[in-house]
Scaffold this active site. Structure first.
Site, short mmCIF file in Angstrom:
data_model
loop_
_atom_site.label_atom_id
_atom_site.label_comp_id
_atom_site.label_asym_id
_atom_site.label_seq_id
_atom_site.Cartn_x
_atom_site.Cartn_y
_atom_site.Cartn_z
N ASP A 351 13.04 48.46 75.77
CA ASP A 351 14.33 48.02 74.41
C ASP A 351 13.68 48.11 72.51
O ASP A 351 13.94 46.76 72.86
CB ASP A 351 16.12 47.98 74.89
CG ASP A 351 16.18 48.82 75.38
OD1 ASP A 351 16.11 49.97 75.57
OD2 ASP A 351 16.81 48.74 75.96
N THR A 352 13.38 49.00 72.19
CA THR A 352 13.12 48.74 70.95
C THR A 352 12.92 50.27 69.72
O THR A 352 14.52 50.30 70.32
CB THR A 352 11.42 48.63 71.24
OG1 THR A 352 11.13 48.21 72.35
CG2 THR A 352 10.53 48.78 70.01
N THR A 353 12.67 50.00 68.92
CA THR A 353 13.45 50.65 67.77
C THR A 353 12.50 51.15 66.68
O THR A 353 11.47 50.13 66.31
CB THR A 353 14.72 50.46 67.04
OG1 THR A 353 15.39 50.65 65.80
CG2 THR A 353 14.02 48.79 66.12
N SER A 370 11.43 45.50 68.18
CA SER A 370 11.45 45.07 68.89
C SER A 370 11.57 43.61 69.23
O SER A 370 11.81 42.58 69.22
CB SER A 370 10.40 45.25 70.18
OG SER A 370 11.05 45.22 71.53
#
Length: 543
Positions: A351-353, A370
């Site tokens: 889960d990263t952006t 992240s």
């Protein structure tokens, strides 16, 4: 552009600036910086800090980042000129984090999963070199969002519900991000007063204070109290790194990527392999096109397992790995009727952006940050309000692996921030979260726009696949099932044909982590075209 594909969101078009980010409030913060007279870097800093508040399950001050900047004013593109530069904000393993200490394995969450946070160092270096607006102005919206709160979205609730055990294990995290130990209802205000105070210190003193000075001492005390291995000395020793990007030519464009310890070179190799096939003639989403791309991805990620590491540990021979001759040999190994055999390995997760910004002068930032898994370690550092990463889980404990745990070194990262040029000018920035899936989703986005003529919104919404195969899983213990996951919007006959060729097809609805794409394209007239993935909370804005 391809006029035949219907989208559920409009293509966003502007001329003076654009931002695409994984949360509307973060995109708004970036656009506010542009409208205040800032450039693409200023917009990137404001967006990054806002994301650290409103998307805590994905990234934050306790995590890592890579920022890929294109400067339109420094002359014709040349990788050696520094016109395009990567700011590496990934932190190392703590000095006392030895393989012997992890002899029983690397925990996926909790205090021993925490490595040195590097995100703010990367932001600070990028801003020092190319930013124009002062820190107080760039921090203002993030501070307001942390102090006054933001509403929990359906996706916030979903990710909180999926990681309840992780958050409940830490009383501070549970109090901040849950309500009575459960995922908050949609619209619940998420208020982070301690994080607001930390951001106020950063606004006044700049990014340097995170690593050296009173805030650093406060953070170090909190890290020790939480039981992490990160010390005040680890923080004081940290420095972000300015790096030259890697680059390849693909069908008349220059595609640039972050060098190691990022594994952006995998995307470049995928493209060079695919260049030996006429994807456009095969057809978008056809069994032939998907087969070629999946097989190219397998070959490129095999090289990642051989060469992906901190460059101080291993120097990959990129002149060969990204050469036409070598990639032609890899392409020749693809059997159009049979998937390459594999052994069992785990499904990728992460889960990263991702976000991107561009201004009217042709400058752009491709940014990715992240805390690794959803909610990272689950540990909030004392009264700083900082949720900490679990990046230690990316290390290997096999002494023969290039990514073998070494104290003080940077772990191999799946994060990669692509940037594309045409004739030395900005053509586009794009990217996605999704751990091992990032380079393969970015592969699909690049070919969708370059080979098939899709606009950014069409590329963001098109159906996608992800492939997970032996030896190619990021998080410890690096094992699990072999699977080609395909969204059900791929026609049944395509999925059936791929299964006939030996791909282990698993049909799902909408992908989540690896499908939160953000894209900005710059056309020949200088107009900025922005698209954002509707699968999560992403949003694009332009001015």
């Amino acid at each position: 552009m391809n006029d035949q594909l219907r989208c559920f969101r409009p293509l966003i078009i502007g001329q003076r600036g654009a931002v695409a980010a994984n949360h509307p409030l973060a995109a708004q913060a970036g656009l506010m910086a542009l409208r205040a007279g800032g450039n693409a870097v200023d917009a990137a800093v404001a967006t990054a800090l806002a994301l650290a508040v409103v998307e805590p399950m994905m990234s934050g001050l306790g995590g890592d980042a890579f920022y890929h900047v294109f400067d339109a004013k420094s002359g014709r593109f040349d990788a050696k000129s520094g016109r395009a530069v990567v700011f590496n904000g990934s932190g190392p393993a703590p000095r006392v984090a030895t393989p012997e200490r992890y002899a029983a394995g690397i925990p996926r969450t909790g205090p021993l999963s925490v490595s040195v946070p590097g995100m703010l160092g990367g932001l600070g270096m990028m801003h020092h070199e190319s930013g124009t607006l002062p820190w107080p102005e760039l921090c203002a919206e993030a501070i307001r969002l942390a102090r006054d709160g933001f509403g929990a979205t359906p996706h916030y609730r979903h990710f909180a519900g999926n990681h309840l055990a992780c958050l409940r294990a830490d009383r501070r995290s549970a109090a901040l991000f849950l309500r009575d130990g459960e995922a908050p209802r949609v619209g619940t205000p998420i208020v982070q007063p301690e994080l607001a105070r930390t951001l106020e210190v950063i606004a006044a003193d700049g990014a340097e204070c995170f690593y050296r000075g009173p805030l650093a001492r406060q953070l170090a005390e909190a890290l020790a109290e939480c039981g992490t291995l990160v010390t005040e000395a680890d923080l004081a020793e940290f420095q972000a790194e300015r790096q030259e990007p890697l680059a390849v030519d693909y069908r008349g464009l220059s595609i640039l990527e972050a060098p190691p310890n990022s594994t952006g070179f995998v995307l470049l190799q995928e493209l060079k392999i695919a260049e030996h096939f006429n994807l456009a003639a095969m057809g978008l989403g056809s069994a032939d096109a998907v087969h070629v791309m999946v097989e190219a991805k397998k070959l490129a990620l095999a090289d990642r397992e051989r060469w992906g590491a901190d460059p101080r540990t291993l120097q990959p021979p990129f002149a060969e790995l990204l050469s036409d001759a070598y990639c032609a040999r890899l392409a020749a190994r693809i059997d159009m009727q049979h998937a390459a055999p594999t052994r069992s390995i785990a499904e990728a997760a992460g889960d990263t952006t991702y976000f991107c910004t561009a201004d009217g002068e042709g400058n752009a930032v491709s940014g990715i940050q992240s805390i690794n898994s959803g909610w990272g370690s689950g540990v909030t550092a004392g009264d700083t309000g900082i949720l900490l990463n679990n990046r230690m889980a990316y290390w290997h404990l096999d002494a023969g692996h290039p990514n073998y745990l070494r104290p003080g070194r940077r772990v191999r990262h799946t994060m990669n921030p692509p940037l594309a040029l045409k004739d030395g000018k900005l053509w586009g920035v794009f990217g996605t979260p999704g751990a091992d899936n990032q380079v393969q989703i970015n592969f699909q986005i690049a070919t969708a726009m370059i080979d098939f003529g899709l606009d950014p919104q069409q590329a963001a919404e098109m159906p996608r696949w992800t492939s997970n195969v032996p030896g190619q899983y990021a998080n410890y213990p690096h094992d699990g099932p072999d699977v080609l996951t395909m969204e059900r919007r791929f026609p049944e006959e395509v999925r059936r044909e791929l299964a006939r060729r030996g791909h282990p097809v698993d049909t799902v609805g909408d992908l989540e982590g690896p499908c939160s794409v953000e894209i900005i394209r710059r056309d020949a007239d200088g107009m900025l075209l922005a698209g954002s993935d509707p699968r999560r909370d992403g949003w694009a804005l332009a001015w």
